[in-house]
Structure formats: C-alpha cells, structure tokens
Scaffold this active site. Structure first.
Site, PDB file in Angstrom:
ATOM      1  N   PRO A  75       1.548  -6.592 -16.444  1.00 15.65           N
ATOM      2  CA  PRO A  75       2.021  -6.084 -17.736  1.00 15.65           C
ATOM      3  C   PRO A  75       2.454  -4.624 -17.668  1.00 15.65           C
ATOM      4  O   PRO A  75       2.990  -4.098 -18.643  1.00 15.65           O
ATOM      5  CB  PRO A  75       0.783  -6.221 -18.620  1.00 15.65           C
ATOM      6  CG  PRO A  75      -0.357  -5.958 -17.674  1.00 15.65           C
ATOM      7  CD  PRO A  75       0.066  -6.567 -16.355  1.00 15.65           C
ATOM      8  N   GLY A  94      16.205  -7.829  -7.889  1.00 11.99           N
ATOM      9  CA  GLY A  94      16.227  -6.370  -7.831  1.00 11.99           C
ATOM     10  C   GLY A  94      16.820  -5.665  -9.026  1.00 11.99           C
ATOM     11  O   GLY A  94      17.106  -4.472  -8.944  1.00 11.99           O
ATOM     12  N   GLU A  95      17.007  -6.369 -10.153  1.00 14.17           N
ATOM     13  CA  GLU A  95      17.629  -5.728 -11.308  1.00 14.17           C
ATOM     14  C   GLU A  95      16.743  -5.744 -12.548  1.00 14.17           C
ATOM     15  O   GLU A  95      17.207  -5.452 -13.649  1.00 14.17           O
ATOM     16  CB  GLU A  95      18.960  -6.412 -11.630  1.00 14.17           C
ATOM     17  CG  GLU A  95      20.001  -6.246 -10.528  1.00 14.17           C
ATOM     18  CD  GLU A  95      21.376  -6.707 -10.968  1.00 14.17           C
ATOM     19  OE1 GLU A  95      22.339  -5.941 -10.764  1.00 14.17           O
ATOM     20  OE2 GLU A  95      21.482  -7.822 -11.526  1.00 14.17           O
ATOM     21  N   GLU A 140       4.745  -3.037 -15.864  1.00 15.17           N
ATOM     22  CA  GLU A 140       6.176  -2.726 -15.826  1.00 15.17           C
ATOM     23  C   GLU A 140       6.775  -2.698 -17.229  1.00 15.17           C
ATOM     24  O   GLU A 140       7.470  -1.743 -17.590  1.00 15.17           O
ATOM     25  CB  GLU A 140       6.904  -3.706 -14.912  1.00 15.17           C
ATOM     26  CG  GLU A 140       6.557  -3.489 -13.433  1.00 15.17           C
ATOM     27  CD  GLU A 140       7.226  -4.493 -12.529  1.00 15.17           C
ATOM     28  OE1 GLU A 140       7.984  -5.352 -13.045  1.00 15.17           O
ATOM     29  OE2 GLU A 140       6.996  -4.440 -11.305  1.00 15.17           O
ATOM     30  N   ARG A 152      12.120 -15.880 -12.370  1.00 16.89           N
ATOM     31  CA  ARG A 152      11.391 -15.324 -11.224  1.00 16.89           C
ATOM     32  C   ARG A 152      12.124 -15.584  -9.904  1.00 16.89           C
ATOM     33  O   ARG A 152      12.188 -14.708  -9.048  1.00 16.89           O
ATOM     34  CB  ARG A 152       9.985 -15.954 -11.167  1.00 16.89           C
ATOM     35  CG  ARG A 152       9.125 -15.474 -10.003  1.00 16.89           C
ATOM     36  CD  ARG A 152       8.724 -14.041 -10.170  1.00 16.89           C
ATOM     37  NE  ARG A 152       7.729 -13.632  -9.191  1.00 16.89           N
ATOM     38  CZ  ARG A 152       7.226 -12.396  -9.110  1.00 16.89           C
ATOM     39  NH1 ARG A 152       7.624 -11.475  -9.957  1.00 16.89           N
ATOM     40  NH2 ARG A 152       6.332 -12.108  -8.211  1.00 16.89           N
ATOM     41  N   GLU A 207       0.830  -1.214   0.000  1.00 12.31           N
ATOM     42  CA  GLU A 207       0.000   0.000   0.000  1.00 12.31           C
ATOM     43  C   GLU A 207       0.859   1.257   0.000  1.00 12.31           C
ATOM     44  O   GLU A 207       0.585   2.221  -0.737  1.00 12.31           O
ATOM     45  CB  GLU A 207      -0.928  -0.003   1.211  1.00 12.31           C
ATOM     46  CG  GLU A 207      -2.012  -1.062   1.182  1.00 12.31           C
ATOM     47  CD  GLU A 207      -1.529  -2.441   1.589  1.00 12.31           C
ATOM     48  OE1 GLU A 207      -2.314  -3.401   1.526  1.00 12.31           O
ATOM     49  OE2 GLU A 207      -0.336  -2.567   1.990  1.00 12.31           O
TER      50      GLU A 207
END
Length: 410
Positions: free
Chosen positions: A310, A284-285, A312, A246, A50
C-alpha cells in the site's frame, strides 16, 4: 577456527576450478582477477531488493565519500553499476578472498543491508580496525532460535557492530537478546519505505478526484472492478478507470474481457495514454498512473493473492481501497485503516465505496494525506543515520587483542 579452516580448504578447491575454466563470476567472488578500487566505505546488500531499498542512504553517503558496493547476485551488482557507483560481486566468506578484497579496498567502514552475518568477514574486519554497521536489520523468530544455538558465533559478530538500525522492534529485541550491545542501537529505519517517502506527489486536482486506478490486478479481479466502475459511473459519469494489470502478458485476455462487456478500452501497449477506460498493459510505468489517480484499489487483494504494497499509492497521496486478502502486508493495512487512510472492500461493496469517495473529494483527499503522513512517519528520516555513519567512517579505531572493535566515546 573450524569454520576458517574449512572455508580455507574450500577456497583452495574453488581456485583450482576457477583456473580450469570456472565462470567469471566465480573469479570475481574469489577476487582472483583485477583488484577492486580503493574506497572509504564498503556497502553490501544481498541483491536487488536490499540495495534498492537502501539506495537513498547509499547515494547520500556516496555524495562525499568513495563507496564500493557489493552484492551476492549479478543483477544486484549490475544495478548498482547503473547508478554510477563502483560495484562488484561480494568476496566469498573465505580467508584468501576476503584478505585480497580488504587489501585492495581498505575501507574505514563496512555497511551491510538487512540480515547477512558472515563469521569470517566479521572477524577479519575487526582485526583490521574496520568498523561495522547494519541498517534495516532483520531477525525473524526462526532465525533467532537457530542462532541461539550458536552463541559463540553470533555473540562475537554482534559485539563487533558499532551501529545497527533495525527494521522493526521485534528484530531489535531479538538481536539484543543474542548479544547486540545497547550502545550500538540506532533509531529504527524501514529501508523499504525510504524510496516511496521521497516521491513528490502530484497536486490535488479535479482530474485526480475523478480517476480510479486499479493497481496490479490479477485474474478474477478485473471483472469485479469493471462491474463496480460501471455502477459508480451511473452516479458519476466522468469517473475514469486506469486498469493496470500485474502481468502485461494478460493484456489480450483482459482486453477480450472488456470487449465482452460491450466496452472499449484504450491500450497503453498500443500507445494510448488517456481515455475513460485505459488498459495499462505495460511494465515499468506504474508511477505514471499513480500520479493521475486520487483513488487507488490495490490489486491482489480481492482474490487471495496476499495483496500488494500500500505504500506506493500512499506515496502519491491516493485514497486507498483494498480487498480482504492482504496477508502480505497485514500490519501496514491495519495501520492505514486505523488512520482512516485505507478502507477494506468486497466485490459487493466496491462500487458503493468508489461512488461515495468520488462524490466526496475532500474526504478522499484527507484519506490520501493521512496515508502519506503515515508513510513518512514509518519511513523515518535517514539524515541522522547518514550523519552517524559518516562519523563512524572518519573516526579513528583500533583492533583490540580479541579482534574486537574499540569504540570511541561518540
């Protein structure tokens, strides 16, 4: 009255527990330790999700007003502290904790993210003339049905809200039916799209046109993707693949799969950053890989994982390919498909679509631009909302005899 009495008794028991060695988190939620700092705005979000989605709004408000951020989780609190903002765990919905918190902070506006309704918090804020607002508000049909059985609880809470921006038209309609005043309704804003919409995509280039990113892939998908990439490479020999899995713990497993097909991959976990086939097996990349790719296959959709967001790849103006399993974002993919910004593929058609789009870079770029345009449309412009919240924070207000907020003409 029953709720207030019950929570008062529970609070007394919790304070005894805190004195006898309860956790620091419990003491913080009871506001029994150091008092929080004074702030113009009290901003609350349940946890990391949030607060992250609302970060652009929070930081815009914090630019010219003092803000106290609260969360229900330690991870949410610590994240806000990492942004350089004062933050702490939210006070429990108990009379003493709330009064101690409000006595110290003395906010002029309380802003809640998404869908938290606390009866005692609502009443005590109203009694002190502190305006209340919600952004990205959500109300599912199931929750609406439950609240409808308690009109004497949800109705007063909604009538005390001075401004509310819903996440979607269905939530807005349900909140209106439960008692939200028409005068409080602001234009809808999808908080989760604000941060992607602020991304500045890389410029189009021949290198991007020839780079395929397989983003957040799962077990069972990598073999299909490698086969399709090899087939497309027979037509476009310079086609590059970034395979961003992932779960990085699967790096060795996927590297072995690649080797079994007679291929050599550079691994990001070993320091590599380029090459025809890059196995991105780090955390994180993903932003780095989106910037390099003009074409993106969204993982979790070729196998039944529900698909990943979708938005990003849309933020980076990528042409989007996805499998048939997109139940987590059905509406988003349908809208992108209708705008010719995304195409559904299967294991059998994937190679053909990759080859077609690689061979028609202008068409792929148009898809990416359409995806970005739809993202911006859906995210909305938070500037007007921020300005309205600022006006609420500085406008005078007084509690009325029923503990309801008196609204000015604005």
């Amino acid at each position: 009255m029953i709720y207030a009495a019950t929570t008062g008794l529970a609070e007394a028991a919790l304070r005894v527990r805190a004195r006898l060695g309860g956790s620091e988190s419990l003491r913080e939620r009871l506001v029994s330790g150091p008092a929080p700092a004074r702030a113009d705005l009290w901003v609350h979000g349940a946890s990391v999700g949030e607060l992250t989605s609302a970060r652009p709004v929070i930081e815009a408000l914090a630019a010219d007003q003092s803000v106290m951020v609260t969360a229900n989780s330690e991870t949410g609190r610590d994240m806000a502290l990492g942004w350089g903002l004062p933050a702490r765990l939210a006070p429990l919905d108990m009379p003493g904790a709330l009064r101690r918190f409000l006595d110290a902070v003395q906010p002029r506006l309380q802003l809640t993210m998404e869908n938290e309704f606390w009866p005692l918090r609502s009443r005590l804020l109203a009694e002190r003339g502190i305006r209340q607002a919600m952004i990205g508000a959500r109300m599912s049909q199931r929750s609406a049905s439950l609240w409808a059985r308690l009109p004497g609880v949800i109705g007063p809470m909604l009538r005390r809200i001075s401004a509310l921006s819903a996440q979607d038209p269905y939530s807005e309609a349900r909140l209106r039916q439960l008692g939200l005043p028409e005068a409080a309704i602001l234009p809808r804003l999808d908080l989760k799209l604000l941060t992607p919409a602020q991304v500045r995509p890389s410029p189009d280039s021949a290198a991007r046109d020839l780079t395929l990113l397989a983003a957040s892939t799962h077990e069972g998908e990598e073999a299909m993707i490698l086969e399709a990439w090899l087939a497309a490479r027979r037509i476009h020999a310079d086609l590059r693949l970034i395979l961003a899995i992932r779960h990085p713990r699967r790096g060795d497993e996927v590297a072995a799969l690649i080797a079994a097909q007679g291929l050599t991959a550079a691994r990001r976990s070993e320091g590599a950053a380029g090459g025809p086939l890059l196995l991105a097996d780090t955390l994180g990349e993903m932003e780095i890989w989106y910037r390099q790719a003009g074409l993106c296959l969204v993982g979790g959709s070729l196998t039944d994982r529900g698909g990943h967001t979708p938005w990003e790849p849309a933020a980076h103006r990528c042409a989007i390919l996805h499998g048939p399993h997109v139940g987590n974002f059905t509406d988003a993919y349908a809208a992108l498909g209708a705008a010719d910004a995304a195409r559904e593929v299967t294991a059998e058609s994937l190679a053909t679509e990759i080859a077609n789009l690689t061979g028609a870079p202008a068409a792929a770029r148009r898809m990416g631009s359409a995806a970005r345009h739809l993202l911006e449309q859906r995210a909305g412009d938070p500037a007007a909302l921020v300005a309205h919240l600022r006006s609420l924070a500085i406008a005078p207000s007084e509690p009325d005899i029923d503990g309801m907020m008196t609204r000015d003409s604005s």
